[in-house]
Design an enzyme around this catalytic site. Structure first.
Site, PDB file in Angstrom:
ATOM      1  N   TYR A  33      -5.492  11.070 -52.606  1.00 52.37           N
ATOM      2  CA  TYR A  33      -5.967  12.445 -52.436  1.00 52.37           C
ATOM      3  C   TYR A  33      -5.164  13.404 -53.309  1.00 52.37           C
ATOM      4  O   TYR A  33      -5.723  14.151 -54.112  1.00 52.37           O
ATOM      5  CB  TYR A  33      -5.845  12.829 -50.959  1.00 52.37           C
ATOM      6  CG  TYR A  33      -6.418  14.175 -50.608  1.00 52.37           C
ATOM      7  CD1 TYR A  33      -7.797  14.366 -50.537  1.00 52.37           C
ATOM      8  CD2 TYR A  33      -5.584  15.261 -50.331  1.00 52.37           C
ATOM      9  CE1 TYR A  33      -8.328  15.611 -50.204  1.00 52.37           C
ATOM     10  CE2 TYR A  33      -6.112  16.497 -49.998  1.00 52.37           C
ATOM     11  CZ  TYR A  33      -7.480  16.674 -49.928  1.00 52.37           C
ATOM     12  OH  TYR A  33      -7.996  17.903 -49.606  1.00 52.37           O
ATOM     13  N   ASP A  34      -3.835  13.335 -53.188  1.00 46.44           N
ATOM     14  CA  ASP A  34      -2.974  14.293 -53.893  1.00 46.44           C
ATOM     15  C   ASP A  34      -3.143  14.176 -55.412  1.00 46.44           C
ATOM     16  O   ASP A  34      -3.338  15.172 -56.116  1.00 46.44           O
ATOM     17  CB  ASP A  34      -1.493  14.054 -53.565  1.00 46.44           C
ATOM     18  CG  ASP A  34      -1.190  14.189 -52.077  1.00 46.44           C
ATOM     19  OD1 ASP A  34      -2.140  14.364 -51.297  1.00 46.44           O
ATOM     20  OD2 ASP A  34      -0.012  14.102 -51.703  1.00 46.44           O
TER      21      ASP A  34
ATOM     22  N   ARG B  26      -7.422  15.904 -37.830  1.00 50.96           N
ATOM     23  CA  ARG B  26      -6.444  16.933 -38.187  1.00 50.96           C
ATOM     24  C   ARG B  26      -5.790  17.489 -36.925  1.00 50.96           C
ATOM     25  O   ARG B  26      -6.315  17.371 -35.816  1.00 50.96           O
ATOM     26  CB  ARG B  26      -7.104  18.055 -38.975  1.00 50.96           C
ATOM     27  CG  ARG B  26      -6.477  18.250 -40.335  1.00 50.96           C
ATOM     28  CD  ARG B  26      -7.021  17.287 -41.364  1.00 50.96           C
ATOM     29  NE  ARG B  26      -8.429  17.534 -41.562  1.00 50.96           N
ATOM     30  CZ  ARG B  26      -8.917  18.368 -42.470  1.00 50.96           C
ATOM     31  NH1 ARG B  26      -8.110  19.056 -43.247  1.00 50.96           N
ATOM     32  NH2 ARG B  26     -10.220  18.492 -42.615  1.00 50.96           N
ATOM     33  N   VAL B  27      -4.661  18.148 -37.102  1.00 58.00           N
ATOM     34  CA  VAL B  27      -3.832  18.443 -35.941  1.00 58.00           C
ATOM     35  C   VAL B  27      -4.501  19.428 -34.973  1.00 58.00           C
ATOM     36  O   VAL B  27      -4.444  19.229 -33.755  1.00 58.00           O
ATOM     37  CB  VAL B  27      -2.413  18.895 -36.369  1.00 58.00           C
ATOM     38  CG1 VAL B  27      -2.403  20.247 -37.058  1.00 58.00           C
ATOM     39  CG2 VAL B  27      -1.488  18.896 -35.183  1.00 58.00           C
TER      40      VAL B  27
ATOM     41  N   SER C 166      -7.768  20.167 -34.507  1.00 53.76           N
ATOM     42  CA  SER C 166      -8.914  19.570 -33.815  1.00 53.76           C
ATOM     43  C   SER C 166      -8.430  18.499 -32.828  1.00 53.76           C
ATOM     44  O   SER C 166      -8.955  18.377 -31.722  1.00 53.76           O
ATOM     45  CB  SER C 166      -9.946  19.032 -34.802  1.00 53.76           C
ATOM     46  OG  SER C 166      -9.338  18.189 -35.750  1.00 53.76           O
TER      47      SER C 166
ATOM     48  N   ARG D 204       3.435  23.754 -40.599  1.00 56.43           N
ATOM     49  CA  ARG D 204       2.222  24.013 -41.369  1.00 56.43           C
ATOM     50  C   ARG D 204       1.844  25.478 -41.144  1.00 56.43           C
ATOM     51  O   ARG D 204       2.279  26.115 -40.189  1.00 56.43           O
ATOM     52  CB  ARG D 204       1.049  23.139 -40.909  1.00 56.43           C
ATOM     53  CG  ARG D 204       1.182  21.637 -41.162  1.00 56.43           C
ATOM     54  CD  ARG D 204       1.124  21.289 -42.634  1.00 56.43           C
ATOM     55  NE  ARG D 204       1.092  19.849 -42.865  1.00 56.43           N
ATOM     56  CZ  ARG D 204       2.168  19.068 -42.915  1.00 56.43           C
ATOM     57  NH1 ARG D 204       3.383  19.584 -42.750  1.00 56.43           N
ATOM     58  NH2 ARG D 204       2.045  17.776 -43.145  1.00 56.43           N
TER      59      ARG D 204
ATOM     60  N   ASP E 221       4.490  12.357 -44.945  1.00 52.78           N
ATOM     61  CA  ASP E 221       4.007  13.583 -44.294  1.00 52.78           C
ATOM     62  C   ASP E 221       4.914  14.750 -44.722  1.00 52.78           C
ATOM     63  O   ASP E 221       6.125  14.712 -44.489  1.00 52.78           O
ATOM     64  CB  ASP E 221       4.103  13.370 -42.781  1.00 52.78           C
ATOM     65  CG  ASP E 221       3.260  14.343 -41.986  1.00 52.78           C
ATOM     66  OD1 ASP E 221       2.176  13.945 -41.534  1.00 52.78           O
ATOM     67  OD2 ASP E 221       3.697  15.499 -41.810  1.00 52.78           O
TER      68      ASP E 221
END
Ligand code: UDP
Length: 312
Positions: free
Chosen positions: A144-145, A185-186, A188, A210, A272
């Site tokens: 992804y990155d 995701r965190v 949700s 975040r 992470d």
């Protein structure tokens, strides 16, 4: 104007489509391969005369007459983009090549949804656009990155080589209605766990940070960026600079949904990032934009949304 939104049935894409269809003289093509997007997200839009859904994967070329292209296509949740990392990389790299060709043929403007992940496990805090990042090229997040980093490079190279009109935004963590409750995701996860009275899964010690932006704020910034003069290319950070640890987030969710959930600690996923907060001075200057919805208010809204879809 004919506007293409790729990833248009996903979380950000469908919120963007819902905003764009309001301008009735514009015609919106919503393109999605439905890998992580869902037709439910666009069910209400499909009834409108200026909206059209096309099932297509951007790793294959596409031919359409368009004036603007928003490229929101790519799974963005770590479990989703890590499920098929080769396809994730293809989506970013082959996908943007196909869309840049489309923009070039049509003399259209392409806005690329890039990400704060280009900064990796950032060692400069908060992150300004000038920071080159600290990204592992070989890890589980790299598909992804590095895919998103390569996509940015291609956008700027098309601009330099062919004068293709491009704009790049770097999106920091965003939440809100139309994010799949199972997205991983965190926000949700925490909200849906709390609503079901289940354990809240904190990864690591929960002290990583975040910055969370409510989706309506983000969409406003994105539309402003698309409509800037041609010489504004970016990259421009879009996000909410309010910074929270995952423990603070869990506490805010539990205050609002007191269902007896307890915190349980799970392993921290590899690579992470420890901290993340956007420097948004560029967005303020260029777009006159800053987010207006604080985390508490956004959480109230998203809790309400997940409650409604649970009861459907
Ligand atoms: N996280 C967590 N519990 C979860 C999901 C995520 O503690 O159930 C953590 C995750 O380890 C990360 C942060 O929350 O530090 C944000 O994760 P998310 O997947 O939402 O987005 P990321 O910023 O990592 O792409």
């Amino acid at each position: 104007m004919r506007i293409l939104v790729t990833g248009g049935a996903g979380f950000l894409g469908s919120n963007l489509c819902a905003r764009l269809v309001k301008k009735k003289e514009d015609y919106i093509y919503c393109l999605d391969n439905l890998q992580t997007g869902s037709l439910e997200n666009i069910a209400e839009l499909e009834r409108l005369p200026n909206f059209e859904f096309i099932r297509h994967d951007i790793i294959e070329p596409i031919d359409l007459d368009v004036d603007q292209i928003y490229n929101a296509a790519c799974p963005a949740s770590p479990p989703a983009y890590q499920a098929d990392p080769v396809h994730t990389m293809k989506t970013s790299v082959l996908g943007i090549l196909n869309l840049l060709e489309l923009a070039r043929e049509n003399d259209a403007t392409l806005l690329q949804f890039s990400t704060s992940e280009v900064y990796g496990d950032a060692q400069v805090h908060p992150q300004p656009e000038e920071y080159w990042g600290n990204v592992n090229p070989d890890g589980i997040r790299s598909c992804y990155d590095e895919g998103k980093r390569a996509a940015e490079t291609l956008c700027f190279d098309y601009n330099r080589m062919y004068g293709t009109k491009v704009k790049v935004i770097r999106i920091f963590n965003t939440y809100g209605p139309r994010m799949n409750p199972e997205d991983g995701r965190v926000i949700s996860n925490f909200v849906n766990q709390a609503l079901r009275g289940e354990d809240i899964t904190v990864y690591g010690d929960g002290r990583q940070t975040r910055s969370f932006c409510y989706v309506d704020d983000l969409i406003e910034g994105i539309v402003r960026m698309m409509n800037t003069p041609e010489e504004v290319l970016g990259p421009v950070n879009l996000g909410n600079p309010g910074e929270f640890t995952m423990l603070e987030l869990a506490e805010k969710v539990l205050e609002r949904v007191p269902n007896g959930s307890r915190l349980v600690y799970k392993d921290l996923p590899k690579d992470d990032p420890k901290q993340r907060r956007p420097d948004i001075r560029k967005a303020e200057e260029l777009l006159g934009w800053r987010p207006g919805i604080a985390l508490g208010e956004g959480l109230d809204r998203v809790i309400d949304y997940y409650q409604r879809i649970q009861n459907r």
